[in-house]
Design a protein around this motif. Structure first.
Motif, PDB file in Angstrom:
ATOM      1  N   PHE A  10      26.131  11.185 -10.191  1.00  0.00           N
ATOM      2  CA  PHE A  10      25.044  10.551 -10.926  1.00  0.00           C
ATOM      3  C   PHE A  10      25.514   9.291 -11.650  1.00  0.00           C
ATOM      4  N   ARG A  11      26.560   8.693 -11.182  1.00  0.00           N
ATOM      5  CA  ARG A  11      27.093   7.498 -11.840  1.00  0.00           C
ATOM      6  C   ARG A  11      26.172   6.293 -11.674  1.00  0.00           C
ATOM      7  N   ASP A  12      25.415   6.253 -10.598  1.00  0.00           N
ATOM      8  CA  ASP A  12      24.548   5.119 -10.329  1.00  0.00           C
ATOM      9  C   ASP A  12      23.095   5.417 -10.668  1.00  0.00           C
ATOM     10  N   HIS A  13      22.859   6.322 -11.613  1.00  0.00           N
ATOM     11  CA  HIS A  13      21.494   6.699 -11.971  1.00  0.00           C
ATOM     12  C   HIS A  13      20.796   5.527 -12.651  1.00  0.00           C
ATOM     13  N   SER A  14      19.555   5.278 -12.243  1.00  0.00           N
ATOM     14  CA  SER A  14      18.756   4.223 -12.865  1.00  0.00           C
ATOM     15  C   SER A  14      17.284   4.614 -12.801  1.00  0.00           C
ATOM     16  N   THR A  15      16.493   3.898 -13.560  1.00  0.00           N
ATOM     17  CA  THR A  15      15.053   4.126 -13.593  1.00  0.00           C
ATOM     18  C   THR A  15      14.356   2.794 -13.389  1.00  0.00           C
ATOM     19  N   ARG A  16      13.308   2.818 -12.594  1.00  0.00           N
ATOM     20  CA  ARG A  16      12.481   1.621 -12.430  1.00  0.00           C
ATOM     21  C   ARG A  16      11.026   2.063 -12.484  1.00  0.00           C
ATOM     22  N   TYR A  17      10.166   1.097 -12.658  1.00  0.00           N
ATOM     23  CA  TYR A  17       8.728   1.363 -12.733  1.00  0.00           C
ATOM     24  C   TYR A  17       8.032   0.582 -11.635  1.00  0.00           C
ATOM     25  N   GLU A  18       7.154   1.251 -10.931  1.00  0.00           N
ATOM     26  CA  GLU A  18       6.397   0.601  -9.870  1.00  0.00           C
ATOM     27  C   GLU A  18       4.935   0.516 -10.281  1.00  0.00           C
ATOM     28  N   VAL A  19       4.369  -0.675 -10.117  1.00  0.00           N
ATOM     29  CA  VAL A  19       2.941  -0.895 -10.322  1.00  0.00           C
ATOM     30  C   VAL A  19       2.331  -0.944  -8.933  1.00  0.00           C
ATOM     31  N   ARG A  20       1.443   0.005  -8.665  1.00  0.00           N
ATOM     32  CA  ARG A  20       0.859   0.140  -7.327  1.00  0.00           C
ATOM     33  C   ARG A  20      -0.632  -0.167  -7.378  1.00  0.00           C
ATOM     34  N   ARG A  21      -1.024  -1.242  -6.700  1.00  0.00           N
ATOM     35  CA  ARG A  21      -2.447  -1.586  -6.568  1.00  0.00           C
ATOM     36  C   ARG A  21      -2.977  -0.856  -5.338  1.00  0.00           C
ATOM     37  N   LEU A  22      -3.833   0.114  -5.553  1.00  0.00           N
ATOM     38  CA  LEU A  22      -4.334   0.933  -4.455  1.00  0.00           C
ATOM     39  C   LEU A  22      -5.334   0.149  -3.612  1.00  0.00           C
ATOM     40  N   ARG A  23      -5.318   0.429  -2.286  1.00  0.00           N
ATOM     41  CA  ARG A  23      -6.193  -0.274  -1.344  1.00  0.00           C
ATOM     42  C   ARG A  23      -7.142   0.700  -0.682  1.00  0.00           C
ATOM     43  N   GLN A  24      -8.280   0.191  -0.247  1.00  0.00           N
ATOM     44  CA  GLN A  24      -9.273   0.990   0.456  1.00  0.00           C
ATOM     45  C   GLN A  24      -8.773   1.304   1.864  1.00  0.00           C
ATOM     46  N   PRO A  25      -9.203   2.436   2.416  1.00  0.00           N
ATOM     47  CA  PRO A  25      -8.837   2.741   3.811  1.00  0.00           C
ATOM     48  C   PRO A  25      -9.430   1.696   4.759  1.00  0.00           C
ATOM     49  N   SER A  26      -8.794   1.541   5.900  1.00  0.00           N
ATOM     50  CA  SER A  26      -9.304   0.591   6.898  1.00  0.00           C
ATOM     51  C   SER A  26     -10.593   1.143   7.512  1.00  0.00           C
ATOM     52  N   HIS A  27     -11.232   0.348   8.358  1.00  0.00           N
ATOM     53  CA  HIS A  27     -12.501   0.760   8.966  1.00  0.00           C
ATOM     54  C   HIS A  27     -12.343   2.030   9.797  1.00  0.00           C
ATOM     55  N   GLY A  28     -11.180   2.260  10.364  1.00  0.00           N
ATOM     56  CA  GLY A  28     -10.939   3.466  11.151  1.00  0.00           C
ATOM     57  C   GLY A  28     -10.551   4.661  10.300  1.00  0.00           C
ATOM     58  N   GLY A  29     -10.504   4.499   8.966  1.00  0.00           N
ATOM     59  CA  GLY A  29     -10.145   5.592   8.076  1.00  0.00           C
ATOM     60  C   GLY A  29      -8.655   5.722   7.827  1.00  0.00           C
ATOM     61  N   VAL A  30      -7.859   4.784   8.336  1.00  0.00           N
ATOM     62  CA  VAL A  30      -6.409   4.818   8.133  1.00  0.00           C
ATOM     63  C   VAL A  30      -6.099   4.386   6.702  1.00  0.00           C
ATOM     64  N   ILE A  31      -5.313   5.190   6.016  1.00  0.00           N
ATOM     65  CA  ILE A  31      -4.950   4.889   4.633  1.00  0.00           C
ATOM     66  C   ILE A  31      -3.932   3.753   4.619  1.00  0.00           C
ATOM     67  N   ARG A  32      -4.217   2.743   3.822  1.00  0.00           N
ATOM     68  CA  ARG A  32      -3.327   1.584   3.710  1.00  0.00           C
ATOM     69  C   ARG A  32      -2.355   1.789   2.557  1.00  0.00           C
ATOM     70  N   CYS A  33      -1.154   1.288   2.729  1.00  0.00           N
ATOM     71  CA  CYS A  33      -0.149   1.356   1.675  1.00  0.00           C
ATOM     72  C   CYS A  33      -0.576   0.461   0.509  1.00  0.00           C
ATOM     73  N   PRO A  34      -0.269   0.869  -0.717  1.00  0.00           N
ATOM     74  CA  PRO A  34      -0.626   0.026  -1.855  1.00  0.00           C
ATOM     75  C   PRO A  34       0.300  -1.187  -1.950  1.00  0.00           C
ATOM     76  N   TYR A  35      -0.177  -2.216  -2.665  1.00  0.00           N
ATOM     77  CA  TYR A  35       0.705  -3.328  -3.017  1.00  0.00           C
ATOM     78  C   TYR A  35       1.588  -2.834  -4.159  1.00  0.00           C
ATOM     79  N   ILE A  36       2.893  -3.053  -4.057  1.00  0.00           N
ATOM     80  CA  ILE A  36       3.817  -2.514  -5.053  1.00  0.00           C
ATOM     81  C   ILE A  36       4.632  -3.641  -5.671  1.00  0.00           C
TER      82      ILE A  36
END
Length: 129
Positions: A10-36
């Protein structure tokens, strides 16, 4: 918690924070990854999340939902150890927060030099450096 980094592995332990802007599914219903976006401090992550939430839905490519997540990511080197949701913000939360909170003005935060010197003298008398 101070001994946490001393354990093997655990010598390289760190913490970061991600801000995730959620996106709507595509027209085919495929879930899109959020902007991070990644930040090393929670305060900066929250400010960015409020700014994104105030943008509301649509966004630049018309797929943003208006929901923004802030996640705390615990890492050991490049490996994710744990992930936890800190905040979930939308436009209504950001708007209400920014309009209902009373932030102090700069002149209310200032401290007279004499008052500051009195506090330093008091701490010196108590033996606190």
């Amino acid at each position: 918690m101070s001994n946490f980094k001393n354990y093997a592995g655990f010598r390289d332990h760190s913490t970061r924070y991600e801000v995730r802007r959620l996106r709507q599914p595509s027209h085919g219903g495929v879930i899109r990854c959020p902007y991070i976006e990644t930040f090393h401090g929670l305060d900066r992550a929250r400010l960015a999340a409020f700014a994104h939430a105030l943008d509301g839905p649509d966004g630049p490519d018309k797929t943003i939902t208006g929901l923004v997540e802030i996640c705390r990511i615990h890492l050991n080197g490049d490996q994710v150890i744990r992930e936890e949701l800190v905040d979930l913000i939308d436009e209504r939360v950001a708007f209400r927060f920014l309009n209902d909170i009373a932030l102090p003005r700069p002149n209310q935060l200032s401290v007279a030099v004499e008052r500051l010197q009195e506090e330093v003298n008091r701490l010196e008398r108590l033996g606190i450096d």
